[in-house]
Scaffold this motif. Structure first.
Motif, mmCIF file in Angstrom:
data_model
loop_
_atom_site.group_PDB
_atom_site.id
_atom_site.type_symbol
_atom_site.label_atom_id
_atom_site.label_comp_id
_atom_site.label_asym_id
_atom_site.label_seq_id
_atom_site.Cartn_x
_atom_site.Cartn_y
_atom_site.Cartn_z
ATOM 1 N N GLU A 25 0.823 -1.212 0.000
ATOM 2 C CA GLU A 25 0.000 0.000 0.000
ATOM 3 C C GLU A 25 0.858 1.263 0.000
ATOM 4 O OE1 GLU A 25 0.541 -2.104 2.362
ATOM 5 O OE2 GLU A 25 0.151 -1.337 4.381
ATOM 6 N N HIS A 56 -9.972 -2.643 -3.391
ATOM 7 C CA HIS A 56 -9.515 -1.288 -3.090
ATOM 8 C C HIS A 56 -10.697 -0.358 -2.814
ATOM 9 C CE1 HIS A 56 -5.674 -2.848 -4.468
ATOM 10 N NE2 HIS A 56 -5.115 -1.788 -3.908
ATOM 11 N N LEU A 100 -5.769 -1.140 2.351
ATOM 12 C CA LEU A 100 -5.655 -0.654 0.977
ATOM 13 C C LEU A 100 -6.108 0.790 0.813
ATOM 14 C CD1 LEU A 100 -6.868 -3.819 -0.979
ATOM 15 C CD2 LEU A 100 -4.529 -3.134 -0.433
ATOM 16 N N SER A 145 -3.640 3.384 -0.231
ATOM 17 C CA SER A 145 -3.047 3.338 -1.568
ATOM 18 C C SER A 145 -3.071 4.695 -2.268
ATOM 19 C CB SER A 145 -3.790 2.313 -2.433
ATOM 20 O OG SER A 145 -3.776 1.043 -1.827
#
Lengths: 282, 282
Positions: B121, B185, B219, B222
């Motif tokens: 991530e 995600h 996530l 990210s």
């Protein structure tokens, strides 16, 4: 110190390991409706003795680590059977219904409502591990309703196991925990379901899924026997979190359909901020 | 072997580390629109030389590790500038639009469409790590459109880096990856958003959130710069996965509202099956 652990799985078994390590004089008595689990726990050295509810009057501490609906069912009986100087605490993920149930019990002051924020996605005695509770938060509800001397006994255990204590009323606990724990489990289970339904060929999932997918669906391995009663107990809060989560997903879908990728960028950027929040959670 | 890496962040930088370790004679040339990143990469020893597109004709291998929309934009120019015996591959998370873009390019046979299922991530050159690709799957699309000699060069690199190869057409790739990666995600970002919106007091999230929450929202850390173009490229597939995911969440909510906890138990039990699928993904 005679410690009776009711439910000798991941949570109860991990308490057993750490209490034996932290208190030389502790003897652990296991109670479980599965005799197979008790035998396993004995074999693994988690407990010193197999026991039963008939022997509860010998206990100095009783730890209840079973699904929350069964706790609500049997907690009054447990309190009926202990002696006056025994501390009972539980580790359940909902607190409102439990505190309500025993609010008028003559031995209410022997009970401490606890929720150690600790666990893994595994279950059973073989899942028990040392130091599961070290550095974790333990949320205590209605502490003022527990006898002071027994509060102290509980705190001594939590402190030697390395837990941080936080006090909260049961209804705030149930509301917050719906967001930071119960919703995560549903999002994970439904993500797993969506992918399994689609990818009939499991080889494809295995080959294409990376560590990101594994992390996001990790909680979908959790025990239905533990989680169904939690959702039942916390129904209204959980439905509220689900509604907000679904609304956010719908909004994201809408932005996608409208090709509004600037806004999608912004949404993700704003949420990146979770990094700071997660620092320190392991 | 002169290896040019365009985009020297997590993905490109990790390629640099492993290629230098696996090929004694490899020299790594970094190209990045951020000079700060290039300097960092040089300082960290990821690259041997800072370079620019003007020098691309010296390259034996070009690795494109930048957001997918920029790859679509500059891949034709990259192909224009390389010599005839140079291999170009990318690492993007969508493949359809990319393969379309260069399908008629005179140097199509110099390009290999790749998607290593690997990452974390984190982003930037400081996020690059050794062995990121070891044991991971690398999905190759339209392999038959790449010159055989250059396929071999690519396979030699992937093999020395420890990757498993899987072949797939671009449209199947984009469809499957929407389920096992892109949807994860979004579910994670929206979970993070839902909790942040609700819990204005971040101390509460921090204190009450356990490792389960951390895993599910990991996530959401990210990079929006990487993910916005992926969602844009894979718009239709991603919208389809989102619709199915939302439908499953709605169904779960309906079961909760109807107090149908037997069915909720069953849903979770069926999904527990994900355990077997996840075995082997690290």
């Amino acid at each position: 110190m005679k410690v009776f652990i009711i439910g000798i799985g991941l949570i109860g078994g991990s308490f057993a390991i750490d209490i034996k390590a932290a208190f030389n004089e502790a003897k652990i008595y296991g109670i479980d409706r599965s005799d197979e689990n008790l035998e396993k726990a004995l074999g693994l050295g988690l407990i010193d003795h197999k026991s039963s509810f008939d022997e509860l009057d010998k206990a100095d501490v009783v730890i209840v680590a079973i699904p929350v609906d069964t706790t609500v069912e049997i907690l009054p009986m447990i309190l009926d059977n202990i002696h006056d100087d025994c501390l009972v605490f539980d580790a359940g993920s909902t607190k409102g219904k439990l505190c309500d149930t025993i609010s008028q019990h003559p031995k209410r002051r022997n009970y401490l409502a606890a929720h150690p924020i600790a666990g893994t996605e595994f279950s059973g005695p073989q899942a028990a591990i040392a130091n599961l509770y070290r550095g974790k938060t333990n949320i205590i509800c209605e502490v003022e309703k527990t006898a002071f001397k027994l509060q102290e006994r509980g705190m001594e255990i939590f402190s030697r196991l390395g837990m941080r204590i936080r006090y909260m009323d049961p209804s705030s606990h149930d509301k917050h925990i719906a967001y930071v724990s119960h919703l995560s489990h549903i999002s994970s289970f439904m993500l797993g379901k969506t992918v399994i339904e689609k990818e009939k060929n499991e080889r494809d999932i295995f080959d294409m899924a990376g560590s990101g997918f594994a992390s996001t669906v990790r909680l979908a391995k959790s025990s239905p026997a533990m989680w169904t009663p939690i959702f039942k107990h916390n129904k209204n809060n959980v439905i509220e979190t689900l509604e907000e989560y679904i609304a956010n997903l719908e909004q994201f879908k809408k932005l996608m359909k409208e090709d509004n990728f600037d806004e999608i960028y912004k949404e993700m950027e704003d949420t990146n901020h979770i990094k700071a929040i997660l620092k320190g959670i392991t």
